[in-house]
Design an enzyme around this catalytic site. Structure first.
Site, PDB file in Angstrom:
ATOM      1  N   HIS A 102      -3.194   7.634   1.782  1.00 50.56           N
ATOM      2  CA  HIS A 102      -3.586   6.303   1.309  1.00 50.56           C
ATOM      3  C   HIS A 102      -4.992   6.028   1.825  1.00 50.56           C
ATOM      4  CE1 HIS A 102      -3.892   2.122   0.559  1.00 50.56           C
ATOM      5  NE2 HIS A 102      -3.678   1.734   1.802  1.00 50.56           N
ATOM      6  N   ASN A 162     -10.042   0.172  -0.668  1.00 54.47           N
ATOM      7  CA  ASN A 162      -8.583   0.260  -0.569  1.00 54.47           C
ATOM      8  C   ASN A 162      -7.982  -0.349  -1.838  1.00 54.47           C
ATOM      9  OD1 ASN A 162      -5.877  -0.084  -0.002  1.00 54.47           O
ATOM     10  ND2 ASN A 162      -6.195  -0.895   2.062  1.00 54.47           N
ATOM     11  N   CYS A 204       0.816  -1.223   0.000  1.00 51.02           N
ATOM     12  CA  CYS A 204       0.000   0.000   0.000  1.00 51.02           C
ATOM     13  C   CYS A 204       0.848   1.270   0.000  1.00 51.02           C
ATOM     14  CB  CYS A 204      -0.956  -0.002   1.188  1.00 51.02           C
ATOM     15  SG  CYS A 204      -2.170  -1.314   1.088  1.00 51.02           S
TER      16      CYS A 204
HETATM   17  O1  UT7 Z   1      -3.879  -0.713   3.347  1.00 51.76           O
HETATM   18  C1  UT7 Z   1      -3.094  -1.459   4.227  1.00 51.76           C
HETATM   19  C2  UT7 Z   1      -3.360  -1.071   5.577  1.00 51.76           C
HETATM   20  N1  UT7 Z   1      -4.578  -1.680   6.068  1.00 51.76           N
HETATM   21  C3  UT7 Z   1      -5.290  -1.042   6.961  1.00 51.76           C
HETATM   22  O2  UT7 Z   1      -4.989   0.089   7.278  1.00 51.76           O
HETATM   23  C4  UT7 Z   1      -6.441  -1.751   7.627  1.00 51.76           C
HETATM   24  C5  UT7 Z   1      -6.422  -1.455   9.091  1.00 51.76           C
HETATM   25  N2  UT7 Z   1      -7.490  -2.094   9.842  1.00 51.76           N
HETATM   26  C6  UT7 Z   1      -8.780  -1.727   9.725  1.00 51.76           C
HETATM   27  O3  UT7 Z   1      -9.127  -0.918   8.904  1.00 51.76           O
HETATM   28  C7  UT7 Z   1      -9.772  -2.342  10.693  1.00 51.76           C
HETATM   29  O4  UT7 Z   1      -9.100  -3.050  11.692  1.00 51.76           O
HETATM   30  C8  UT7 Z   1     -10.830  -3.264  10.024  1.00 51.76           C
HETATM   31  C9  UT7 Z   1     -11.776  -2.417   9.195  1.00 51.76           C
HETATM   32  C10 UT7 Z   1     -10.134  -4.268   9.142  1.00 51.76           C
HETATM   33  C11 UT7 Z   1     -11.648  -3.982  11.081  1.00 51.76           C
HETATM   34  O5  UT7 Z   1     -12.251  -3.071  11.970  1.00 51.76           O
HETATM   35  P1  UT7 Z   1     -12.206  -3.328  13.546  1.00 51.76           P
HETATM   36  O6  UT7 Z   1     -12.953  -2.227  14.163  1.00 51.76           O
HETATM   37  O7  UT7 Z   1     -10.749  -3.481  13.913  1.00 51.76           O
HETATM   38  O8  UT7 Z   1     -13.047  -4.649  13.704  1.00 51.76           O
HETATM   39  P2  UT7 Z   1     -12.599  -6.073  14.305  1.00 51.76           P
HETATM   40  O9  UT7 Z   1     -11.604  -6.731  13.390  1.00 51.76           O
HETATM   41  O10 UT7 Z   1     -12.198  -5.893  15.714  1.00 51.76           O
HETATM   42  O11 UT7 Z   1     -13.954  -6.873  14.254  1.00 51.76           O
HETATM   43  C12 UT7 Z   1     -15.059  -6.504  15.080  1.00 51.76           C
HETATM   44  C13 UT7 Z   1     -16.188  -7.471  14.824  1.00 51.76           C
HETATM   45  C14 UT7 Z   1     -15.779  -8.950  14.962  1.00 51.76           C
HETATM   46  O12 UT7 Z   1     -16.844  -9.640  15.564  1.00 51.76           O
HETATM   47  P3  UT7 Z   1     -16.761 -10.063  17.109  1.00 51.76           P
HETATM   48  O13 UT7 Z   1     -15.540 -10.914  17.224  1.00 51.76           O
HETATM   49  O14 UT7 Z   1     -16.635  -8.762  17.857  1.00 51.76           O
HETATM   50  O15 UT7 Z   1     -18.052 -10.777  17.335  1.00 51.76           O
HETATM   51  C15 UT7 Z   1     -15.652  -9.404  13.538  1.00 51.76           C
HETATM   52  O16 UT7 Z   1     -15.859 -10.775  13.368  1.00 51.76           O
HETATM   53  O17 UT7 Z   1     -16.697  -7.317  13.495  1.00 51.76           O
HETATM   54  C16 UT7 Z   1     -16.747  -8.622  12.866  1.00 51.76           C
HETATM   55  N3  UT7 Z   1     -16.518  -8.424  11.439  1.00 51.76           N
HETATM   56  C17 UT7 Z   1     -17.498  -8.170  10.552  1.00 51.76           C
HETATM   57  N4  UT7 Z   1     -18.829  -8.044  10.675  1.00 51.76           N
HETATM   58  C18 UT7 Z   1     -19.537  -7.757   9.569  1.00 51.76           C
HETATM   59  C19 UT7 Z   1     -15.324  -8.449  10.793  1.00 51.76           C
HETATM   60  N5  UT7 Z   1     -15.521  -8.216   9.480  1.00 51.76           N
HETATM   61  C20 UT7 Z   1     -16.852  -8.042   9.309  1.00 51.76           C
HETATM   62  C21 UT7 Z   1     -17.646  -7.752   8.180  1.00 51.76           C
HETATM   63  N6  UT7 Z   1     -18.971  -7.617   8.354  1.00 51.76           N
HETATM   64  N7  UT7 Z   1     -17.128  -7.590   6.952  1.00 51.76           N
END
Ligand code: UT7
Length: 324
Positions: free
Chosen positions: A251, A281, A114
């Site tokens: 980005h 992204n 990225c």
């Molecule tokens: O470009 C390279 C750099 N990449 C980035 O900068 C990405 C950085 N990370 C992020 O943007 C975020 O961490 C994410 C958007 C990927 C995830 O957001 P988060 O607030 O960190 O969510 P999480 O991973 O902690 O997940 C929270 C909940 C989980 O459920 P439980 O365990 O709390 O029951 C996940 O299973 O959301 C659930 N979840 C979803 N639910 C609906 C994860 N993906 C999804 C989804 N739809 N697509």
């Protein structure tokens, strides 16, 4: 005399096929509300079957060449950032070179995921500043849809395909911040973080392409810290302040990361270019795509100060200040 790499033109290209959050709901257990709230993404473009990274790059490059009002054959350097090349080799850059009918100079790919565009821009800038090349085509192009695990809702909702390109020309400057062109670049990497964001395949390991794997929360945490560091460094080195910035073009990974970084810098949201809502992204393509969108819709104007920054797999990260 100081040589500066001045941006003469920009271009971008997105595959015709657009996939909304609602479309994703039929593939994985997700919903529009979660994706918008956590990422700001509403839609992304996805390459059709047979539509490759080089095809997207060539279209973006053609627009940039017209915008720069130059002859393609005056380009003596092509640096293309991608993590999703058409082939393991040769480089996608050489395919773009051939398609544009360019037979001189050099063309190669850089790989910093990225952060790829910031790395490619820095590489081209160093060629131009030292007089090793005169006109460069710098491209970020990706088909991340090809390396996504479409059964993994934690990653497949985040990414999209696209390409952006800029034309740079070495021009004489005064060596001050009033010059047009790239005023500074700042690159960093820390290879200890492979497992937090990587693709679980490759020619030398599995002999397959593999799929993207990410520990989202960990990447998020490092992104906020690393991006603040790289922007502080760019401002410190150039002797400029956040208040001097006309446009912040980060980005486009996650709206929450972008908002948090802008807030930390004290940059008003009206100066932040956002495309993640419509493009998702697009990895190395996201910054040149956003630059081109904001240049062609009349936002970024000659003489304005533009800050770009990115963070990605590796980890890699970096920033640049550009006087348009
Ligand atoms: O470009 C390279 C750099 N990449 C980035 O900068 C990405 C950085 N990370 C992020 O943007 C975020 O961490 C994410 C958007 C990927 C995830 O957001 P988060 O607030 O960190 O969510 P999480 O991973 O902690 O997940 C929270 C909940 C989980 O459920 P439980 O365990 O709390 O029951 C996940 O299973 O959301 C659930 N979840 C979803 N639910 C609906 C994860 N993906 C999804 C989804 N739809 N697509």
């Amino acid at each position: 005399m100081t040589l500066r790499s001045v941006i003469l033109g920009t271009g971008h290209y997105l595959p015709k096929k657009r996939m909304t959050n609602a479309d994703l709901m039929s593939l994985v257990g997700t919903n529009d509300e979660w994706i918008v709230e956590r990422t700001g993404i509403r839609a992304r473009h996805i390459a059709s079957e047979g539509e490759t990274t080089s095809m997207l790059a060539i279209e973006a490059a053609k627009v940039a060449i017209v915008d720069a009002k130059i002859d393609a054959n005056s380009i003596d350097l092509i640096v293309l950032a991608t993590a999703t090349p058409d082939y393991t080799f040769p480089s996608t850059a050489t395919q773009v070179q051939a398609a544009l009918g360019i037979t001189g100079g050099a063309a190669f790919d850089v790989q910093a995921v990225c952060s790829g565009f910031v790395y490619a821009l820095t590489t081209a800038d160093n060629f131009l500043k030292t007089g090793s090349a005169k006109r460069a085509l710098v491209i970020g192009a990706e088909t991340f849809s090809r390396i996504l695990d479409w059964t993994d809702r934690t990653t497949c909702v985040l990414f999209g395909d696209g390409a952006g390109a800029v034309i740079l020309e070495a021009q004489a400057g005064t060596g001050t911040n009033a010059d047009r062109g790239i005023l500074c670049t700042h690159l960093r990497s820390d290879g200890r973080h492979l497992e937090k964001l990587y693709v679980d395949g490759g020619p030398s390991t599995t002999m397959t392409t593999g799929h993207l794997r990410m520990e989202g929360k960990e990447v998020f945490r490092h992104a906020v810290v690393n991006l603040a560091e790289t922007v502080d460094e760019a401002l410190r080195r150039s002797g400029l302040a956040a208040s001097d910035i006309s446009w912040f073009v980060p980005h486009q990974a996650n709206r929450r990361i972008i908002d948090a970084t802008a807030k930390k810098l004290g940059i008003d949201s009206s100066k932040v270019v956002i495309t993640v809502d419509q493009h998702g992204n697009t990895s190395a393509a996201s910054i040149p795509l956003a630059l081109s969108v904001a240049r062609h819709d009349g936002r970024i104007k000659r003489g304005e100060l533009v800050l770009i920054e990115a963070m990605g797999g590796g980890f890699t990260w970096g920033s640049s200040l550009i006087r348009w």
